[in-house]
Design a protein around this motif. Structure first.
Motif, PDB file in Angstrom:
ATOM      1  N   UNK A   1       0.846  -1.209   0.000  1.00 51.40           N
ATOM      2  CA  UNK A   1       0.000   0.000   0.000  1.00 51.40           C
ATOM      3  C   UNK A   1       0.870   1.244   0.000  1.00 51.40           C
ATOM      4  N   UNK A   2       0.483   2.214  -0.784  1.00 48.44           N
ATOM      5  CA  UNK A   2       1.259   3.444  -0.886  1.00 48.44           C
ATOM      6  C   UNK A   2       1.010   4.324   0.340  1.00 48.44           C
ATOM      7  N   UNK A   3       2.056   4.961   0.816  1.00 45.95           N
ATOM      8  CA  UNK A   3       1.911   5.875   1.952  1.00 45.95           C
ATOM      9  C   UNK A   3       1.384   7.219   1.470  1.00 45.95           C
ATOM     10  N   UNK A   4       0.379   7.719   2.145  1.00 48.90           N
ATOM     11  CA  UNK A   4      -0.167   9.026   1.777  1.00 48.90           C
ATOM     12  C   UNK A   4       0.188  10.018   2.883  1.00 48.90           C
ATOM     13  N   UNK A   5       0.661  11.173   2.471  1.00 47.25           N
ATOM     14  CA  UNK A   5       1.085  12.218   3.399  1.00 47.25           C
ATOM     15  C   UNK A   5      -0.032  12.538   4.403  1.00 47.25           C
ATOM     16  N   UNK A   6       0.304  12.403   5.663  1.00 49.95           N
ATOM     17  CA  UNK A   6      -0.682  12.631   6.727  1.00 49.95           C
ATOM     18  C   UNK A   6      -1.218  14.052   6.774  1.00 49.95           C
ATOM     19  N   UNK A   7      -0.442  14.979   6.234  1.00 48.55           N
ATOM     20  CA  UNK A   7      -0.881  16.371   6.338  1.00 48.55           C
ATOM     21  C   UNK A   7      -1.948  16.730   5.305  1.00 48.55           C
ATOM     22  N   UNK A   8      -2.217  15.818   4.394  1.00 43.54           N
ATOM     23  CA  UNK A   8      -3.259  16.103   3.388  1.00 43.54           C
ATOM     24  C   UNK A   8      -4.635  15.944   4.023  1.00 43.54           C
ATOM     25  N   UNK A   9      -5.466  16.954   3.854  1.00 44.10           N
ATOM     26  CA  UNK A   9      -6.809  16.888   4.439  1.00 44.10           C
ATOM     27  C   UNK A   9      -7.636  15.783   3.788  1.00 44.10           C
ATOM     28  N   UNK A  10      -7.327  15.482   2.540  1.00 43.80           N
ATOM     29  CA  UNK A  10      -8.099  14.448   1.834  1.00 43.80           C
ATOM     30  C   UNK A  10      -7.451  13.074   1.842  1.00 43.80           C
ATOM     31  N   UNK A  11      -6.572  12.848   2.793  1.00 41.61           N
ATOM     32  CA  UNK A  11      -5.800  11.594   2.842  1.00 41.61           C
ATOM     33  C   UNK A  11      -6.677  10.349   2.729  1.00 41.61           C
ATOM     34  N   UNK A  12      -7.727  10.302   3.522  1.00 36.58           N
ATOM     35  CA  UNK A  12      -8.543   9.072   3.541  1.00 36.58           C
ATOM     36  C   UNK A  12      -9.189   8.803   2.177  1.00 36.58           C
ATOM     37  N   UNK A  13      -9.465   9.874   1.442  1.00 34.06           N
ATOM     38  CA  UNK A  13     -10.110   9.679   0.145  1.00 34.06           C
ATOM     39  C   UNK A  13      -9.101   9.230  -0.918  1.00 34.06           C
ATOM     40  N   UNK A  14      -7.867   9.674  -0.755  1.00 31.55           N
ATOM     41  CA  UNK A  14      -6.819   9.210  -1.671  1.00 31.55           C
ATOM     42  C   UNK A  14      -6.554   7.724  -1.439  1.00 31.55           C
ATOM     43  N   UNK A  15      -6.562   7.327  -0.188  1.00 30.01           N
ATOM     44  CA  UNK A  15      -6.347   5.898   0.118  1.00 30.01           C
ATOM     45  C   UNK A  15      -7.494   5.051  -0.432  1.00 30.01           C
ATOM     46  N   UNK A  16      -8.676   5.620  -0.381  1.00 26.88           N
ATOM     47  CA  UNK A  16      -9.857   4.896  -0.872  1.00 26.88           C
ATOM     48  C   UNK A  16      -9.713   4.525  -2.363  1.00 26.88           C
ATOM     49  N   UNK A  17      -9.000   5.363  -3.093  1.00 25.31           N
ATOM     50  CA  UNK A  17      -8.847   5.123  -4.535  1.00 25.31           C
ATOM     51  C   UNK A  17      -8.133   3.803  -4.822  1.00 25.31           C
ATOM     52  N   UNK A  18      -7.368   3.330  -3.845  1.00 27.04           N
ATOM     53  CA  UNK A  18      -6.651   2.073  -4.071  1.00 27.04           C
ATOM     54  C   UNK A  18      -7.523   0.853  -3.794  1.00 27.04           C
ATOM     55  N   UNK A  19      -8.515   1.046  -2.958  1.00 27.77           N
ATOM     56  CA  UNK A  19      -9.344  -0.093  -2.557  1.00 27.77           C
ATOM     57  C   UNK A  19     -10.625  -0.210  -3.360  1.00 27.77           C
ATOM     58  N   UNK A  20     -10.964   0.817  -4.113  1.00 20.26           N
ATOM     59  CA  UNK A  20     -12.265   0.838  -4.792  1.00 20.26           C
ATOM     60  C   UNK A  20     -12.115   1.177  -6.267  1.00 20.26           C
ATOM     61  N   UNK A  21     -13.153   0.843  -7.016  1.00 23.72           N
ATOM     62  CA  UNK A  21     -13.330   1.174  -8.441  1.00 23.72           C
ATOM     63  C   UNK A  21     -12.638   0.156  -9.350  1.00 23.72           C
ATOM     64  N   UNK A  22     -13.467  -0.644  -9.995  1.00 23.41           N
ATOM     65  CA  UNK A  22     -12.934  -1.589 -10.970  1.00 23.41           C
ATOM     66  C   UNK A  22     -12.994  -1.004 -12.382  1.00 23.41           C
ATOM     67  N   UNK A  23     -13.413   0.236 -12.487  1.00 26.40           N
ATOM     68  CA  UNK A  23     -13.590   0.900 -13.777  1.00 26.40           C
ATOM     69  C   UNK A  23     -14.642   0.174 -14.619  1.00 26.40           C
ATOM     70  N   UNK A  24     -15.818   0.095 -14.067  1.00 25.98           N
ATOM     71  CA  UNK A  24     -16.897  -0.585 -14.804  1.00 25.98           C
ATOM     72  C   UNK A  24     -17.620   0.379 -15.730  1.00 25.98           C
ATOM     73  N   UNK A  25     -17.311   1.680 -15.632  1.00 28.31           N
ATOM     74  CA  UNK A  25     -17.888   2.722 -16.486  1.00 28.31           C
ATOM     75  C   UNK A  25     -19.320   3.100 -16.129  1.00 28.31           C
ATOM     76  N   UNK A  26     -19.842   2.539 -15.065  1.00 25.10           N
ATOM     77  CA  UNK A  26     -21.217   2.894 -14.677  1.00 25.10           C
ATOM     78  C   UNK A  26     -21.317   4.380 -14.324  1.00 25.10           C
TER      79      UNK A  26
END
Lengths: 392, 491
Positions: A1-26
């Motif tokens: 898993x890639x480390x995301x800078x803790x100081x980013x306010x959107x950190x949790x959402x950047x991490x989410x990008x790795x766990x979600x979305x199979x690109x189904x185009x829906x």
């Protein structure tokens, strides 16, 4: 898993990008209605301009597969963050797609800066506390005109667009509030921070949020009302997201109108004999889930004939102003509104109405540029044209 | 950055010249070489290795594509066709770099629907959702068939790769329902195949009604994964849309008894489709993320959609289904038949995504990765396949996700273990599991479709040399410079 800078306010959402979305185009088209819904994807077409493409870009930049360069700016910033993709997507991350895009923008601003001209949203705020670069109004003059106290139960949070671009909407709202007899006042506002959050420029966001909370609290208010969908979304959703808590309630002006109608306190004494179509503002509709409330109000106005555009409610086509697109991509922004007005034309309406000053601005710009000859009016402006009685 | 296997594709022409030519053909707004634009095309939802393309182009007509093919053939540049990108098997991952042709954005027209002979003529970018909407709005008496795939999967891609659908028990593979193709071959020739072959220049739009009886040249393009040419038009069969539809759910106890249930129900010739999934999949659908089957619970559930023109016909079909189920019960198989509408109301409305196709299947979109061993299977081997594959899932501590179909009234089946996973974190583990599944299933005679390159490599060890020789000959003949999706099937 890639480390995301803790100081980013959107950190949790950047991490989410790795766990979600199979690109189904829906996310690309309206779910089950198969209509075009994504202004960005429809304009630029390449996968990088659709929601799933942007989620991939997050993975690319964080994993190091993609190097930061100015080439990334358009795919990252040319999106109105209208959220139509969120309503189409059926995956568990659906509600967070705009959060992911905004987090990507926060990251991008650190590495390559904001999109062209979007930096003015912050620099103008730093000078004048509003993104339009207008001299800051402390609203004392308005308080005098409308005879408003320094302290009151309610604060009308005007918002920068209404205060500096759409004064007729501001004044219509002020007149309406006076008619209601509620105890309200104005504060010396700073920008609600919506434009900064949408464009990933979050350096002064928390400071501004704290400032506005302080001002509202100093006014002794327990309730805040705004006629701006963007301010409304920001005050309710983004303040919480950024950890800024307050103890007052926030209302959109249409919620007060509806409440007065429901209580039988608002009576219409004249008619509005026109055909009207309602444009759902993204920040009120998809972002806050308010679709029926405005329609219920319009339907109660005597004589007003409400007609729907083909794409409405959660799959309404965006006006094109949001997400920093109005300032960053001005020509395209108005083209998006042009498409919306073309759809409005099909309804036979003469009035296009909304409940957001930013939508009104962009729809009006397209109306003028492309000679549609509509009247573009906010709900509050329509109410202002009517003879109304409010029973206290 | 992901790297392609061969970076020496610009020997005959420089990359700059390629870009200039592409812009001249497609226009600057329809060509990109920016890494940020290429990146989303470099991988798919599976664990297949990523490779960056060099360019993406967005064609809008056949003339542009003829120019592209001529240019690429002269200069030995790879062309990879792409539709909506929700692929499996790395089908659109450019193994050797080159130019991705994204058909989905501008070549996505439904060109014609012939109501009389019931077919639709499509450009490659048409999606299932689009076709369904078009038929519902304009030809409600006609229907196409829809796979358990997202609404924006491409119809043509799925048909020419022999995907399946929700009428597969009747119709078999979607590849069987193609009436005609328009293709561009390596020398830039435009060929129309099927009954549309009359006419020197353009075809009559009403001439796309049959695949036969001329020599079946369509076989040169179906299942070739874009290795023999570019398909630019495809006519697919439509069917009458009966007004009455019902779906039944069979719950089967015992790990392998589902096989007999599927075969026998298939042979009744009354159901449109049969698709069965492990009980764990049903649990996933009702929002249990990593479900475990508990003792005493059923092992599989199967859906049987039935359509009828009249209520009487529906009752007759249901009677046949009931008789078959009862016969199976008499043989000692524990099976319960339920009306799925009632089941979904009682249990969880999320189950309805399986009924209202095309739809995003909620159990498939929960993670960032999804991969499978999708195969055509001999139905008499299902009893052996299920426990072996089930055990492999458990070995890797993953809930078994087995999806099966019966095709063409039980002539053959589909056996498809599916793995949902976190891409970037679990690729290696998932690939190991998939490799083991592949080895077991190929040994039992399963034939993968939409096959990844690593899997065709395994298949080659089992395929008779004559077939391989003929296959290579055809490929060489059709694509002497190996420009069409090179690397697929280890070419």
């Amino acid at each position: 898993m890639v480390e995301v800078d803790n100081s980013l306010l959107g950190k949790e959402f950047l991490e989410m990008a790795f766990d979600r979305c199979i690109k189904c185009s829906t996310c690309k088209y309206g779910y089950k209605n198969f209509e075009k819904i994504c202004p960005s994807g429809e304009k630029f077409l390449f996968e990088s301009y659709w929601a799933s493409g942007r989620i991939r870009i997050i993975r690319g930049v964080l994993s190091g597969d993609l190097e930061w360069s100015d080439d990334l700016k358009d795919p990252i910033f040319a999106c109105t963050t209208c959220g139509a993709c969120m309503d189409s997507c059926q995956a568990p991350h659906a509600d967070y797609i705009v959060d992911m895009i905004e987090a990507l923008r926060e990251l991008a601003v650190r590495h390559i800066g904001p999109a062209d001209k979007q930096e003015f949203l912050v620099s103008r705020c730093e000078e004048n506390c509003n993104p339009y670069g207008k001299e800051n109004s402390d609203n004392e003059e308005l308080k005098k005109i409308y005879n408003l106290p320094d302290k009151a139960e309610w604060v009308y949070f005007i918002g920068c667009t209404s205060n500096y671009r759409q004064q007729s909407l501001r004044d219509a709202t002020l007149r309406f509030l006076k008619k209601t007899g509620i105890d309200f006042t104005l504060i010396d506002e700073h920008c609600c921070t919506s434009p900064m959050i949408r464009t990933g420029q979050v350096s002064i966001v928390k400071e501004y949020m704290q400032y506005n909370i302080d001002q509202i609290q100093k006014a002794g208010a327990k309730k805040v009302i705004t006629s701006c969908a963007g301010c409304y979304r920001t005050l309710i959703k983004d303040f919480e997201k950024f950890g800024e808590h307050y103890d007052f309630e926030v209302f959109h002006s249409l919620e007060l109108v509806k409440q007065l109608l429901d209580e039988g306190k608002l009576k219409f004494k004249s008619s509005y004999n026109k055909t009207v179509t309602y444009h759902d503002p993204c920040h009120l509709g998809r972002h806050m889930g308010i679709y029926e409330l405005p329609r219920e109000i319009y339907k109660q106005i005597p004589g007003l004939h409400l007609v729907e555009m083909k794409r409405n409610r959660n799959f309404a086509w965006c006006c094109g102003a949001g997400g920093g697109v109005k300032i960053g991509y001005p020509e395209w922004s108005v083209e998006i509104s042009r498409d919306r007005l073309a759809e409005a034309k099909e309804t036979g309406a003469s009035i296009v109405t909304s409940t957001c000053p930013f939508c009104k601005t962009n729809l009006s710009d397209a109306n003028e540029k492309f000679d549609f000859e509509f009247q573009i009016l906010d709900l509050m402006e329509i109410l202002d044209q009517l003879d109304i009685e409010i029973l206290n | 950055m992901t790297e392609t296997k061969q970076r020496n594709i610009y020997e005959k022409v420089s990359k700059e010249e390629v870009e200039e030519t592409l812009i001249a053909i497609f226009g600057s707004e329809s060509v990109t070489k920016k890494a940020v634009d290429l990146y989303p095309y470099s991988y798919d939802m599976t664990e297949c290795e990523a490779h960056m393309p060099d360019f993406i182009v967005l064609p809008e007509n056949v003339d542009q594509l003829v120019k592209l093919v001529n240019f690429c053939n002269t200069n030995a540049l790879p062309i990879v066709p792409y539709i909506s990108g929700n692929n499996v098997g790395g089908l659109t991952i450019p193994e050797n770099g080159g130019i991705i042709v994204d058909f989905g954005k501008k070549m996505n027209m439904i060109l014609h629907v012939n109501e009389n002979m019931m077919y639709a003529l499509l450009e490659p970018g048409v999606t299932f959702g689009q076709l369904q909407k078009h038929l519902e709005e304009n030809y409600p008496h006609l229907r196409y068939s829809y796979p358990f795939a997202p609404p924006y999967a491409g119809v043509v891609g799925n048909a020419i790769l022999s995907g399946m659908n929700n009428m597969s028990c009747k119709l078999g593979s979607m590849g069987d329902s193609i009436n005609g193709l328009e293709v561009i071959t390596a020398d830039g020739t435009i060929a129309r195949i099927g009954s549309c072959f009359y006419g020197e220049d353009k075809s009559d739009k009403d001439s796309w009604w049959s695949r036969y009886p001329m020599p079946d040249l369509m076989g040169l393009f179906i299942n070739w994964q874009g290795m023999t040419g570019l398909v630019t038009k495809c006519a697919v069969q439509l069917w009458p849309n009966p007004p009455i539809k019902k779906t039944y759910l069979a719950v089967v106890f015992g790990l392998t008894d589902i096989a007999a249930v599927m075969r026998e129900v298939g042979r009744t010739e009354v159901v449109d489709d049969i698709s069965a999934v492990s009980i764990e999949v049903i649990k996933m659908t009702v929002e249990l993320p990593e479900p475990i089957k508990k003792e005493g619970e059923p092992d599989f559930a199967a859906l049987f959609p039935i359509s009828a023109k009249t209520e009487n016909q529906m009752r007759a079909k249901k009677e046949i289904l009931d008789l078959t189920i009862n016969k199976l019960k008499d043989q000692g198989i524990k099976v319960i038949l339920a009306d799925v509408d009632e089941f979904s109301k009682l249990f969880n409305l999320r189950v309805r995504c399986y009924l209202d196709l095309p739809a995003a299947l909620l159990s498939l979109v929960e993670y960032s990765g999804l991969t499978w061993f999708g195969s055509y299977a001999p139905t008499h081997k299902i009893e052996e396949l299920i426990p072996k594959v089930n055990a492999l899932f458990l070995k890797y501590k993953l809930p078994p996700f087995i999806y099966m179909k019966i095709m063409k009234y039980s002539h053959y089946g589909i056996f498809r273990p599916i793995i949902r996973y976190k891409k970037f974190q679990e690729d290696e583990k998932v690939h190991k599991l998939l490799t083991e599944i592949t080895e077991v299933c190929i040994k039992e005679g399963c034939i993968p479709y939409k096959t990844p390159v690593w899997m065709t490599e395994k298949m080659r060890k089992h395929i008779n040399p004559g077939w391989l020789k003929l296959f290579e000959k055809v490929k060489k003949c059709m694509d002497p410079n190996n420009i069409f999706n090179p690397g697929r099937w280890n070419t």
